[in-house]
Design a protein around this motif. Structure first.
Motif, PDB file in Angstrom:
ATOM      1  N   VAL A  29       0.849  -1.187   0.000  1.00 22.27           N
ATOM      2  CA  VAL A  29       0.000   0.000   0.000  1.00 22.27           C
ATOM      3  C   VAL A  29       0.887   1.241   0.000  1.00 22.27           C
ATOM      4  CG1 VAL A  29      -1.779   1.286   1.229  1.00 22.27           C
ATOM      5  CG2 VAL A  29      -1.826  -1.218   1.222  1.00 22.27           C
ATOM      6  N   ASP A  30       0.723   2.113  -0.993  1.00 22.26           N
ATOM      7  CA  ASP A  30       1.423   3.394  -1.069  1.00 22.26           C
ATOM      8  C   ASP A  30       0.415   4.526  -0.921  1.00 22.26           C
ATOM      9  OD1 ASP A  30       3.852   2.167  -1.463  1.00 22.26           O
ATOM     10  OD2 ASP A  30       3.677   2.188  -3.647  1.00 22.26           O
ATOM     11  N   VAL A  31       0.844   5.583  -0.297  1.00 23.99           N
ATOM     12  CA  VAL A  31       0.000   6.772  -0.122  1.00 23.99           C
ATOM     13  C   VAL A  31       0.393   7.798  -1.177  1.00 23.99           C
ATOM     14  CG1 VAL A  31      -0.705   8.606   1.442  1.00 23.99           C
ATOM     15  CG2 VAL A  31      -0.224   6.315   2.331  1.00 23.99           C
ATOM     16  N   GLU A  32      -0.577   8.276  -1.942  1.00 21.73           N
ATOM     17  CA  GLU A  32      -0.319   9.231  -3.009  1.00 21.73           C
ATOM     18  C   GLU A  32      -1.269  10.404  -2.840  1.00 21.73           C
ATOM     19  OE1 GLU A  32      -1.599   8.383  -7.111  1.00 21.73           O
ATOM     20  OE2 GLU A  32       0.520   8.560  -7.642  1.00 21.73           O
ATOM     21  N   THR A  33      -0.708  11.597  -2.810  1.00 25.55           N
ATOM     22  CA  THR A  33      -1.519  12.812  -2.668  1.00 25.55           C
ATOM     23  C   THR A  33      -1.579  13.545  -3.999  1.00 25.55           C
ATOM     24  OG1 THR A  33       0.384  14.158  -2.036  1.00 25.55           O
ATOM     25  CG2 THR A  33      -0.774  12.983  -0.261  1.00 25.55           C
ATOM     26  N   ASP A  34      -2.370  14.627  -4.001  1.00 25.64           N
ATOM     27  CA  ASP A  34      -2.477  15.445  -5.212  1.00 25.64           C
ATOM     28  C   ASP A  34      -1.129  16.065  -5.577  1.00 25.64           C
ATOM     29  OD1 ASP A  34      -5.103  14.811  -5.355  1.00 25.64           O
ATOM     30  OD2 ASP A  34      -5.799  16.629  -4.324  1.00 25.64           O
ATOM     31  N   VAL A  35      -0.311  16.364  -4.556  1.00 25.68           N
ATOM     32  CA  VAL A  35       1.003  16.951  -4.825  1.00 25.68           C
ATOM     33  C   VAL A  35       1.877  15.936  -5.547  1.00 25.68           C
ATOM     34  CG1 VAL A  35       3.088  17.907  -3.765  1.00 25.68           C
ATOM     35  CG2 VAL A  35       0.818  18.470  -2.829  1.00 25.68           C
ATOM     36  N   ASP A  36       1.813  14.665  -5.097  1.00 29.64           N
ATOM     37  CA  ASP A  36       2.606  13.631  -5.752  1.00 29.64           C
ATOM     38  C   ASP A  36       2.194  13.442  -7.199  1.00 29.64           C
ATOM     39  OD1 ASP A  36       3.936  13.184  -3.366  1.00 29.64           O
ATOM     40  OD2 ASP A  36       2.439  11.713  -2.695  1.00 29.64           O
ATOM     41  N   ARG A  37       0.896  13.572  -7.462  1.00 26.81           N
ATOM     42  CA  ARG A  37       0.425  13.399  -8.837  1.00 26.81           C
ATOM     43  C   ARG A  37       0.616  14.643  -9.679  1.00 26.81           C
ATOM     44  NH1 ARG A  37      -4.143  11.218  -6.168  1.00 26.81           N
ATOM     45  NH2 ARG A  37      -5.352  13.029  -6.803  1.00 26.81           N
ATOM     46  N   GLY A  38       0.932  15.803  -9.062  1.00 31.93           N
ATOM     47  CA  GLY A  38       1.098  17.045  -9.805  1.00 31.93           C
ATOM     48  C   GLY A  38      -0.209  17.666 -10.230  1.00 31.93           C
ATOM     49  N   ASP A  39      -1.293  17.389  -9.441  1.00 27.11           N
ATOM     50  CA  ASP A  39      -2.599  17.923  -9.819  1.00 27.11           C
ATOM     51  C   ASP A  39      -2.870  19.290  -9.203  1.00 27.11           C
ATOM     52  OD1 ASP A  39      -3.048  15.713 -11.295  1.00 27.11           O
ATOM     53  OD2 ASP A  39      -4.255  14.657  -9.794  1.00 27.11           O
ATOM     54  N   LEU A  40      -1.951  19.827  -8.342  1.00 25.17           N
ATOM     55  CA  LEU A  40      -2.197  21.123  -7.733  1.00 25.17           C
ATOM     56  C   LEU A  40      -1.824  22.254  -8.689  1.00 25.17           C
ATOM     57  CD1 LEU A  40      -0.889  20.565  -4.082  1.00 25.17           C
ATOM     58  CD2 LEU A  40      -3.257  20.598  -4.901  1.00 25.17           C
ATOM     59  N   GLY A  41      -2.548  23.335  -8.619  1.00 27.65           N
ATOM     60  CA  GLY A  41      -2.262  24.488  -9.470  1.00 27.65           C
ATOM     61  C   GLY A  41      -1.112  25.316  -8.933  1.00 27.65           C
ATOM     62  N   ARG A  42      -0.798  26.427  -9.576  1.00 27.66           N
ATOM     63  CA  ARG A  42       0.312  27.268  -9.166  1.00 27.66           C
ATOM     64  C   ARG A  42       0.085  27.901  -7.812  1.00 27.66           C
ATOM     65  NH1 ARG A  42       1.635  30.538 -14.829  1.00 27.66           N
ATOM     66  NH2 ARG A  42       2.216  28.655 -16.060  1.00 27.66           N
ATOM     67  N   ASP A  43      -1.208  28.157  -7.482  1.00 26.09           N
ATOM     68  CA  ASP A  43      -1.523  28.775  -6.196  1.00 26.09           C
ATOM     69  C   ASP A  43      -1.631  27.762  -5.088  1.00 26.09           C
ATOM     70  OD1 ASP A  43      -3.691  27.530  -7.158  1.00 26.09           O
ATOM     71  OD2 ASP A  43      -5.077  29.225  -6.898  1.00 26.09           O
ATOM     72  N   GLY A  44      -1.286  26.518  -5.361  1.00 26.08           N
ATOM     73  CA  GLY A  44      -1.325  25.495  -4.327  1.00 26.08           C
ATOM     74  C   GLY A  44      -2.667  24.888  -4.118  1.00 26.08           C
ATOM     75  N   GLU A  45      -3.673  25.277  -4.915  1.00 26.58           N
ATOM     76  CA  GLU A  45      -5.003  24.685  -4.790  1.00 26.58           C
ATOM     77  C   GLU A  45      -5.250  23.750  -5.941  1.00 26.58           C
ATOM     78  OE1 GLU A  45      -7.800  27.786  -4.616  1.00 26.58           O
ATOM     79  OE2 GLU A  45      -7.120  28.576  -2.662  1.00 26.58           O
TER      80      GLU A  45
END
Length: 298
Positions: free
Chosen positions: A278-294
């Motif tokens: 089991v690996d934990v993957e966040t939006d940051v890991d996937r690169g789905d966050l915008g330039r403003d961090g949202e």
């Protein structure tokens, strides 16, 4: 085969596709929906200790014989299913798969057993009793399907609720080796007696007679009567000797037997097993966050 033939099947003897006798037909299982014979059980063990399931499809009746489209070895190796209870869909599917038959995926009920004992002149009664039992079992099967549907809906609701909350989890699985032992025939040992010839040399003492010349002078003390005639004379002496004589006799010298003993040893078994990680993957890991961090709107 039809429901009308249930008593005839129960009072018959099963034979394989190669003509070998398999055993007595013990029970007939009817389809919950159609009431038609689906499986029969054949006694393949000693003293009726073992029953094996065989599909009715492809079988034919020949008087008091039921000829099955499989050999005795195939039937004896069939999956072990309890013959004293209702066949579940999983058991029925396993039997179909073993006998290389197509299994209908939309079947929602198993197969029920016809417990009617074969008796002369009661075929109609057996068919009616089997039909009544089939209706009752179909009602029970329908209720089981409805209960399973409700359980599935409740489980879906619980999964959605767990996902929508603050906590989420997954179940990790892994394979484990279950190692046991199985006894099998490893070979044969036998005693074989054969004859070999040995050459023996034995020294045997023997005796023989030889002739020696002994001369004794004649005087007054040992005067020999003699006619005083000069002439030829011959004296014959018999000589004796011993010769070795060989005789043979068979005598018992030892008894040779075979004894079995159990020797314990350790063998290494190797196999590949799988396990889940089991690996934990966040939006940051996937690169789905915008330039403003949202997270970008979708």
């Amino acid at each position: 085969m039809t429901t009308f033939d249930v008593n005839a099947i129960l009072s018959s003897t099963a034979y394989g596709s190669d003509g070998d006798k398999i055993g007595k037909v013990e029970q007939v299982f009817l389809d919950d929906n159609s009431g038609e014979p689906t499986f029969l059980t054949v006694n393949t063990g000693l003293f009726g200790a073992k029953e094996n399931f065989v599909p009715v499809k492809g079988a034919r009746q020949d008087g008091d014989r039921v000829v099955l489209p499989y050999t005795k070895d195939v039937i004896k190796d069939a999956p072990k299913v309890d013959a004293d209870q209702h066949l579940s869909p999983a058991e029925e599917e396993e039997l179909y798969r073993y006998y290389e038959l197509n299994y209908n995926d939309d079947r929602t009920a198993g197969t029920d057993r016809d417990r009617t004992t074969a008796a002369a002149g009661t075929a109609g009664v057996a068919g009616t009793a089997a039909a009544d039992r089939g209706v009752a079992d179909r009602d029970v099967a329908d209720r089981d399907v409805a209960d399973r549907d409700r359980d599935a809906v409740d489980q879906d609701r619980r999964d959605v609720a767990a996902t929508a909350g603050d906590e989420a989890s997954v179940v990790r699985h892994e394979e484990r080796l279950n190692v046991g032992t199985q006894e099998r025939e490893a070979g044969h040992a036998r005693l074989r007696k054969y004859v070999v010839t040995d050459h023996e040399t034995v020294d045997v003492p023997v005796e023989r007679e030889e002739v020696t010349v002994e001369r004794t002078p004649i005087n007054d003390t040992n005067t020999r009567v003699d006619n005083g005639t000069i002439g030829e004379e011959e004296v014959d002496v018999t000589l004796h000797e011993e010769r070795p004589v060989v005789q043979k006799e068979a005598v018992a010298v030892e008894e040779v037997g075979l004894n079995k003993q159990t020797v314990q040893e350790t063998q290494r078994v190797e196999a590949d097993v799988r396990k889940e990680q089991v690996d934990v993957e966040t939006d940051v890991d996937r690169g789905d966050l915008g330039r403003d961090g949202e997270a970008p709107r979708r």
